[in-house]
Design a protein around this motif. Structure first.
Motif, short mmCIF file in Angstrom:
data_model
loop_
_atom_site.label_atom_id
_atom_site.label_comp_id
_atom_site.label_asym_id
_atom_site.label_seq_id
_atom_site.Cartn_x
_atom_site.Cartn_y
_atom_site.Cartn_z
N ILE A 1 0.73 -1.34 -0.04
CA ILE A 1 -0.09 0.13 0.12
C ILE A 1 0.96 1.33 -0.10
N THR A 2 0.71 2.30 -1.03
CA THR A 2 1.36 3.36 -0.79
C THR A 2 1.19 4.48 0.24
N SER A 3 2.23 4.48 1.14
CA SER A 3 2.14 5.35 2.26
C SER A 3 2.62 6.66 2.22
N VAL A 4 3.61 6.85 1.49
CA VAL A 4 4.39 8.19 1.30
C VAL A 4 4.26 8.45 -0.24
N LYS A 5 3.39 9.40 -0.66
CA LYS A 5 3.10 9.71 -2.25
C LYS A 5 4.31 10.43 -2.82
N GLU A 6 4.99 11.07 -2.23
CA GLU A 6 6.17 11.64 -2.69
C GLU A 6 7.48 11.68 -1.97
N GLY A 7 8.23 11.58 -2.69
CA GLY A 7 9.90 11.29 -1.90
C GLY A 7 10.00 10.10 -0.86
N GLY A 8 9.06 9.03 -1.02
CA GLY A 8 9.34 7.87 -0.40
C GLY A 8 10.42 7.00 -0.65
N ALA A 9 10.73 6.13 0.02
CA ALA A 9 12.11 5.41 -0.14
C ALA A 9 11.45 4.17 -0.98
N ARG A 10 12.53 3.52 -1.73
CA ARG A 10 12.37 2.72 -2.91
C ARG A 10 11.98 1.39 -2.21
N CYS A 11 11.00 0.53 -2.76
CA CYS A 11 10.83 -0.82 -2.03
C CYS A 11 11.53 -1.88 -2.95
N ASN A 12 11.51 -2.92 -2.36
CA ASN A 12 11.91 -3.99 -3.21
C ASN A 12 11.03 -4.37 -4.25
N CYS A 13 9.82 -3.96 -4.12
CA CYS A 13 8.74 -4.37 -5.28
C CYS A 13 8.88 -3.65 -6.67
N GLY A 14 9.70 -2.47 -6.37
CA GLY A 14 10.14 -1.49 -7.61
C GLY A 14 9.54 -0.24 -7.42
N LYS A 15 8.15 -0.28 -6.49
CA LYS A 15 7.51 1.14 -6.31
C LYS A 15 8.28 2.07 -5.27
N THR A 16 7.92 3.22 -4.84
CA THR A 16 8.68 3.98 -3.77
C THR A 16 7.42 4.26 -2.84
N GLY A 17 7.82 4.54 -1.56
CA GLY A 17 6.71 4.68 -0.45
C GLY A 17 5.80 3.86 0.00
#
Length: 326
Positions: A166-182
């Motif tokens: 689930i996206t928790s940080v819309k802008e400037g979030g850390a990169r996740c192992n799934c490839g998304k950020t935040g």
């Protein structure tokens, strides 16, 4: 003669197994090392051989064991019992149910390990038999499982319950192992808590965590919780931030799913009831008032047994139905 079910929990280090009866009583549990060589090709044979030896040792007749359930990390084609991809084990497009069923001589049912941990807590743990349950695992990442109307929810592609993404940080979030950020797991997992603490320490040296960092070069999520219990302001701020994100995510899920209980497990849950004290304010803030009042939050109670208990539950649910249809 009581019917027994075999629960199997395949991990990257060990394969845990247990014999349970219809009342979720564990009669025997053990584990073997996971053989990751050659893409995990020997794991099923190792399981089969180990089960056969254990049945011989316990003098269990073949007709006592009704069915088996197996959980593995990754994407599972539940309907066909195929491991689409389990990176930590090496399986890809692997028909684990058919292969293991051929060797054990009983029906075998497969599901994702997080789903089965949820089922285990539902059957014998903090879920207390709830037919509507949301389970969250806070470890290196954030996993989850959803039980609705007494059944595991899988979704169209079998990916229901990926709460950690689930996206928790819309802008400037850390990169996740799934490839998304935040993603939620970048802020609320053990890894996320450590990352937030490291970032805070880089800005503020007034914390007991600073001494720990100098001593061991890094801090753990447990260190952060322990410091928060000592009223360390930096640690309290980090935990409040991490659990505010989690509380918001759980609130949105509760508003959508309306579970009776939410069970939180994984390494981070070892912090105990204080973890719920941090989650509850934001959960209550963002839920519909009726859901806030009627949804109970609990710390998981089964620990490492959750997976095998949930796998046995899966075997029981499907095995008895299949036996009745013969």
């Amino acid at each position: 003669m009581n019917k027994w079910f075999l629960g199997i929990d395949v991990g990257g280090t060990t394969v845990k197994m247990a014999f349970l009866d219809e009342e979720a009583v564990i009669h025997e549990k053990w584990e073997i090392k996971t053989d990751l060589t050659d893409g995990g090709s020997q794991i099923v044979a190792d399981i089969s051989n180990s089960v056969a030896k254990k049945m011989q040792t316990l003098n269990i007749s073949a007709d006592r064991l009704i069915a088996a359930g197996i959980g593995a990390p990754g994407y599972i084609d539940v309907k066909n019992g195929i491991i689409v991809e389990a990176v930590n084990v090496g399986w890809r497009d692997y028909p684990v149910s058919a292969e293991l069923s051929n060797q054990l001589g009983i029906p075998v049912y497969a599901d994702n390990d997080a789903n089965l941990a949820a089922a285990g807590e539902k059957w014998k743990g903090a879920g207390d038999g709830a037919e509507e349950l949301l389970a969250v695992t806070l470890g290196t990442g954030v996993g989850g499982g959803i039980i609705a109307e007494n059944q595991i929810v899988h979704g169209f592609a079998g990916l229901a319950g990926e709460i950690g993404h689930i996206t928790s940080v819309k802008e400037g979030g850390a990169r996740c192992n799934c490839g998304k950020t935040g993603c939620l797991e970048t802020v609320s997992s053990a890894t996320g808590i450590v990352r937030l603490a490291e970032e805070a320490l880089a800005q503020d040296t007034v914390s007991e965590l600073q001494a720990l960092k100098k001593e061991s070069e890094q801090v753990s999520a447990k260190d952060v919780f322990d410091a928060a219990l000592n009223e360390d302001k930096l640690a309290v701020s980090v935990i409040e931030t991490a659990m505010d994100h989690l509380g918001l995510a759980l609130a949105n899920l509760a508003n959508s799913l309306n579970p009776e209980r939410i069970v939180i497990g994984g390494g981070v849950s070892k912090a105990g009831e204080v973890l719920l004290d941090y989650i509850r304010p934001s959960f209550d803030r963002y839920t519909i008032p009726k859901i806030s009042r009627e949804t109970s939050l609990h710390i998981a109670t089964l620990g490492n047994d959750a997976g095998v208990i949930g796998a046995a539950w899966l075997a029981k649910q499907n095995g008895l139905e299949e036996a009745g249809n013969r």
